[in-house]
Write a protein that holds these residues in place. Sequence first.
Motif, PDB file in Angstrom:
ATOM      1  N   GLU A   1       0.834  -1.200   0.000  1.00 33.30           N
ATOM      2  CA  GLU A   1       0.000   0.000   0.000  1.00 33.30           C
ATOM      3  C   GLU A   1       0.872   1.255   0.000  1.00 33.30           C
ATOM      4  O   GLU A   1       1.701   1.443   0.891  1.00 33.30           O
ATOM      5  CB  GLU A   1      -0.917   0.016   1.215  1.00 33.30           C
ATOM      6  N   VAL A   2       0.685   2.098  -0.997  1.00 31.35           N
ATOM      7  CA  VAL A   2       1.402   3.371  -1.092  1.00 31.35           C
ATOM      8  C   VAL A   2       0.596   4.451  -0.399  1.00 31.35           C
ATOM      9  O   VAL A   2      -0.611   4.590  -0.621  1.00 31.35           O
ATOM     10  CB  VAL A   2       1.639   3.755  -2.566  1.00 31.35           C
ATOM     11  N   ASP A   3       1.238   5.211   0.468  1.00 30.25           N
ATOM     12  CA  ASP A   3       0.595   6.346   1.145  1.00 30.25           C
ATOM     13  C   ASP A   3       1.578   7.507   1.103  1.00 30.25           C
ATOM     14  O   ASP A   3       2.448   7.645   1.968  1.00 30.25           O
ATOM     15  CB  ASP A   3       0.242   5.987   2.587  1.00 30.25           C
ATOM     16  N   ASN A   4       1.453   8.348   0.082  1.00 28.13           N
ATOM     17  CA  ASN A   4       2.397   9.452  -0.099  1.00 28.13           C
ATOM     18  C   ASN A   4       2.353  10.464   1.033  1.00 28.13           C
ATOM     19  O   ASN A   4       3.352  11.137   1.307  1.00 28.13           O
ATOM     20  CB  ASN A   4       2.132  10.146  -1.431  1.00 28.13           C
ATOM     21  N   ASP A   5       1.207  10.594   1.689  1.00 25.58           N
ATOM     22  CA  ASP A   5       1.084  11.568   2.780  1.00 25.58           C
ATOM     23  C   ASP A   5       1.958  11.193   3.969  1.00 25.58           C
ATOM     24  O   ASP A   5       2.561  12.048   4.612  1.00 25.58           O
ATOM     25  CB  ASP A   5      -0.377  11.694   3.225  1.00 25.58           C
ATOM     26  N   LYS A   6       2.046   9.903   4.268  1.00 28.43           N
ATOM     27  CA  LYS A   6       2.856   9.451   5.404  1.00 28.43           C
ATOM     28  C   LYS A   6       4.345   9.467   5.085  1.00 28.43           C
ATOM     29  O   LYS A   6       5.183   9.460   5.997  1.00 28.43           O
ATOM     30  CB  LYS A   6       2.433   8.045   5.830  1.00 28.43           C
ATOM     31  N   GLN A   7       4.691   9.429   3.786  1.00 30.70           N
ATOM     32  CA  GLN A   7       6.076   9.500   3.319  1.00 30.70           C
ATOM     33  C   GLN A   7       6.954   8.359   3.819  1.00 30.70           C
ATOM     34  O   GLN A   7       8.159   8.514   4.010  1.00 30.70           O
ATOM     35  CB  GLN A   7       6.707  10.852   3.687  1.00 30.70           C
ATOM     36  N   VAL A   8       6.337   7.192   4.013  1.00 30.02           N
ATOM     37  CA  VAL A   8       7.105   5.992   4.363  1.00 30.02           C
ATOM     38  C   VAL A   8       7.153   5.047   3.174  1.00 30.02           C
ATOM     39  O   VAL A   8       8.225   4.630   2.743  1.00 30.02           O
ATOM     40  CB  VAL A   8       6.519   5.277   5.602  1.00 30.02           C
ATOM     41  N   VAL A   9       6.007   4.711   2.624  1.00 33.27           N
ATOM     42  CA  VAL A   9       5.928   3.934   1.377  1.00 33.27           C
ATOM     43  C   VAL A   9       5.338   4.861   0.318  1.00 33.27           C
ATOM     44  O   VAL A   9       4.174   5.260   0.417  1.00 33.27           O
ATOM     45  CB  VAL A   9       5.062   2.673   1.545  1.00 33.27           C
ATOM     46  N   VAL A  10       6.131   5.202  -0.673  1.00 31.41           N
ATOM     47  CA  VAL A  10       5.731   6.222  -1.641  1.00 31.41           C
ATOM     48  C   VAL A  10       5.885   5.722  -3.068  1.00 31.41           C
ATOM     49  O   VAL A  10       6.584   4.739  -3.324  1.00 31.41           O
ATOM     50  CB  VAL A  10       6.559   7.523  -1.468  1.00 31.41           C
ATOM     51  N   ASP A  11       5.237   6.406  -3.993  1.00 34.12           N
ATOM     52  CA  ASP A  11       5.481   6.176  -5.412  1.00 34.12           C
ATOM     53  C   ASP A  11       6.346   7.322  -5.927  1.00 34.12           C
ATOM     54  O   ASP A  11       6.875   8.129  -5.134  1.00 34.12           O
ATOM     55  CB  ASP A  11       4.165   6.041  -6.193  1.00 34.12           C
TER      56      ASP A  11
END
Length: 470
Positions: A152-162
């Motif tokens: 799961e990508v969650d750009n807002d959290k900036q841990v797992v990003v695309d």
Amino acid sequence: MADYDFDVLVIGAGPGGYVAAIRAAQLGLRVACAESRETLGGTCLNVGCIPSKAMLHASEYFDAAANGTMAKMGIKVTPELDLPTMHAQRSHAVKQLTGGIAFLFKKNKVEWLKGRGSFVDAHSVAVGDRVVTAKDIVIATGSSVAPLPGVEVDNDKQVVVDSTGALELARVPGHMVVIGGGVIGLELGSVWRRLGARVTCVEFLDQILPGFDGEIRKESNRIFKKQGIDFRLSTKVTAVSVDGDKAILTVEPAAGGAVETIEADCVLVSIGRRPNTAGLALDKAGLAANQRGQIEIDHDFRTGVPGIWAIGDVVPGPMLAHKAEDEGIAVAENIAGRHGIVNHDVIPSVVYTWPEIAGVGLTEEAARESGTGTGGEIKVGKFPMMANSRAKTNHEPDGFVKIIADAQTDRVLGVWAIASVAGTMIAEAGLAMEFGATSEDIAYTCHAHPTHSEAIKEAAMAVQGKAIHV
């Protein structure tokens, strides 16, 4: 003749779409372009090609100061990273260029329909709460980041990003893991490596940069390792979990074997892109995407439905902005009754790392396997950048130029390069190939001295065993 709202409606305002719209308007057609973003330019200008190059360029300066390259030239500095300012200059470049497209739309009288387009029928498209009709419709909706199943990508959290999230990181991660050894992952991984992150690249295949020439792939891997990027090749990621501000990756050999875990501050998922065809209601226009989600077209960019055309990332072929732009011009000219064509055998590819990596035409492997040369025979000429005078003075010894030619006719089949300005150098190779040049044509063309491009001349001379400076 039916009374349409527009002669041409382009769905999507990325490099292919906005170019098609402008060119069609220049040819005297009434044109509209449907785009749901707040700014024009698509992925490329907003969250892709342009902002990533702004970060690459800025990080090159920082790295040159931090790694001692500037000191070697008598410039002693102690760099201090101001990441908010680096991000601001990136955003400024994007704003200027996307605003420039809006200006060009107004100048050429292209109407921007703000909203997401979906077909009502073969000549009607719903955009927001409005339905517009057009004699010809061009699908240019581009592509999106391909997801990695189970991650799961969650750009807002900036841990797992695309790739979009990787451009917006508010801090330099201590350890970044890049999933995927392709162009985008290597470029963005290079940015954060230069700014201080430890970077690990996990690639399922046994080598990085799939599709590039074999020697280029191996040399690129060596150079990136020397720069500090750690590679885990022939390795697959089976899971990514997030615990607070950390990510834990579960990996194992691609062929099967012992399972390991890797802890990271940031994970960049960069395994490719997929066409944006979902949501277009293609069935209502009588169309269907293929198994890859692409829209099949003929040589002139026509789909199977008269009056509907498609270009760029939604059709088969490399997902490249410059390919889409050329197709945008060609499709507009075809719609206007002219003869628009794109030579898909001469589409350059560039990786904007340091040094840059570029190629056009066939790889050596493809040329040998396909027997493209007359009688299946080819010749190869190479020239190292360390023997190029301009690269030497600029402290840029890494890389080489490689030219593949037909052994009997000498016609150039492919050119590959690793050099600080390989992305610019490759244009010469593309032009030569477009005109059917031989290696001798290039070898006997006078190149300015001292320039990096002399390496292309020398590689061409090397095809016939005539290189001077090696």
